[in-house]
Design an enzyme around this catalytic site. Structure first.
Site, PDB file in Angstrom:
ATOM      1  N   SER A  13      11.071 -18.523  20.884  1.00  0.00           N
ATOM      2  CA  SER A  13      12.226 -18.721  19.977  1.00  0.00           C
ATOM      3  C   SER A  13      12.950 -19.786  21.041  1.00  0.00           C
ATOM      4  CB  SER A  13      13.030 -17.406  20.238  1.00  0.00           C
ATOM      5  OG  SER A  13      12.312 -16.398  19.389  1.00  0.00           O
ATOM      6  N   LYS A  16      13.965 -21.334  28.610  1.00  0.00           N
ATOM      7  CA  LYS A  16      14.405 -20.851  29.674  1.00  0.00           C
ATOM      8  C   LYS A  16      14.224 -21.715  30.836  1.00  0.00           C
ATOM      9  CE  LYS A  16      14.044 -16.696  28.812  1.00  0.00           C
ATOM     10  NZ  LYS A  16      14.194 -15.163  29.264  1.00  0.00           N
ATOM     11  N   TYR A  96      -7.877  -8.196  31.894  1.00  0.00           N
ATOM     12  CA  TYR A  96      -8.226  -8.833  30.525  1.00  0.00           C
ATOM     13  C   TYR A  96      -9.883  -9.141  30.778  1.00  0.00           C
ATOM     14  CZ  TYR A  96      -4.811  -9.379  27.012  1.00  0.00           C
ATOM     15  OH  TYR A  96      -3.792  -9.183  25.888  1.00  0.00           O
ATOM     16  N   GLY A 103      -1.716 -14.351  27.788  1.00  0.00           N
ATOM     17  CA  GLY A 103      -0.528 -15.390  27.736  1.00  0.00           C
ATOM     18  C   GLY A 103       0.159 -15.612  28.982  1.00  0.00           C
ATOM     19  N   ASP A 105       3.092 -16.555  29.539  1.00  0.00           N
ATOM     20  CA  ASP A 105       4.356 -15.687  29.890  1.00  0.00           C
ATOM     21  C   ASP A 105       4.163 -14.261  30.288  1.00  0.00           C
ATOM     22  OD1 ASP A 105       3.363 -14.994  27.328  1.00  0.00           O
ATOM     23  OD2 ASP A 105       5.195 -14.791  26.279  1.00  0.00           O
TER      24      ASP A 105
END
Length: 265
Positions: A13, A16, A96, A103, A105
């Site tokens: 979105s 930052k 994983y 990801g 992030d």
């Protein structure tokens, strides 16, 4: 005096950023949009030249190109590293089956959370375009996670794929529910949609937390992050902790860990 690191978290979105000093403290922060239409460019004119830029980008190639252009305009030739999840880094072990599929992030957030709450089992819930949950053991082992539509995406899907339901943003929904969440059921369609999607978020979090406590037979701290965290928190019935800079804090640790290897930059 050691040069600071520029940290950039390019989410789905918005973007930052923060400047981290030698103690890995975030000394300057800001945010801007994916495109200039989404807001002004970041004001980096007052910042000293950093050692390099450390970037988590889950927003795609166009955003990567925008970041390159912004960095080149302010600091030509600045070294930059776009992070990827690894099998092991900064005390966190990636559970994983294909570690690099996690990801960037989420990986940076796990590293930030492990450092922020040492010696604790954690369930990290991040509320963005998607709602993600990560189970992190006290020894740094990330054992897996969950991904679900975020609050805004749930409401947008209902508005888009039905004939009579409204399409609501989180700002509108939050305003509709202000002072109304003490009531378990709502008495008009917009509030019913807002609260139903919000309770779906809260129900997911509480079920995952209870399952994790039962599986590990130990206390688990629930950590909330992301733009919708305040709204979801009001719907939760379990104790939780808010942390607004897990990804940037994790990027600071990754940058500091790599700094000796890039001392010539």
């Amino acid at each position: 005096m050691s040069e600071p690191h520029l940290l950039i978290d390019a989410g789905n979105s918005r973007i930052k950023w923060a400047l981290a000093d030698a103690r890995r403290s975030l000394v300057d922060t800001g945010a801007f949009g994916h495109t200039r239409d989404g807001g002004a460019d970041p004001d980096w004119s007052h910042l000293p030249r950093p050692r390099g830029a450390w970037i988590s980008n889950v927003a795609g190639a166009d955003v990567a190109a925008r970041l390159d252009a912004l960095l080149d305009a302010r600091w030509p030739g600045l070294p930059r590293t776009t992070i990827r999840a690894r099998p092991v880094q900064c005390g966190v072990t990636n559970g994983y089956t294909t570690p690099e599929q996690l990801g960037s992030d989420r990986w940076a957030g796990l590293i930030g959370a492990h450092a922020a709450f040492p010696g604790e089992h954690l369930l990290i819930a991040t509320f963005g375009t998607a709602t993600t949950l990560e189970a992190l053991r006290a020894d740094g082992r990330f054992t897996g996670g969950l991904i679900a539509p975020g609050w805004a995406l749930m409401m947008r899907a209902l508005g888009t794929h039905t004939a009579q339901l409204p399409t609501l943003t989180t700002d509108i929904a939050s305003g509709l529910l202000a002072g109304a969440q003490a009531e378990p059921f709502q008495i008009d369609t917009p509030r019913s949609l807002s609260a139903g999607c919000l309770y779906a978020q809260a129900g997911l979090i509480e079920r995952a937390w209870r399952d994790l406590v039962a599986a590990w037979q130990a206390p688990v701290r629930l950590v909330l992050a992301g733009g919708a965290a305040d709204d979801v928190a009001r719907a939760l019935t379990v104790a939780h902790t808010r942390h607004d800079a897990l990804i940037l804090s994790g990027l600071a640790l990754i940058a500091a860990d790599a700094a000796p290897a890039t001392a010539q930059d």
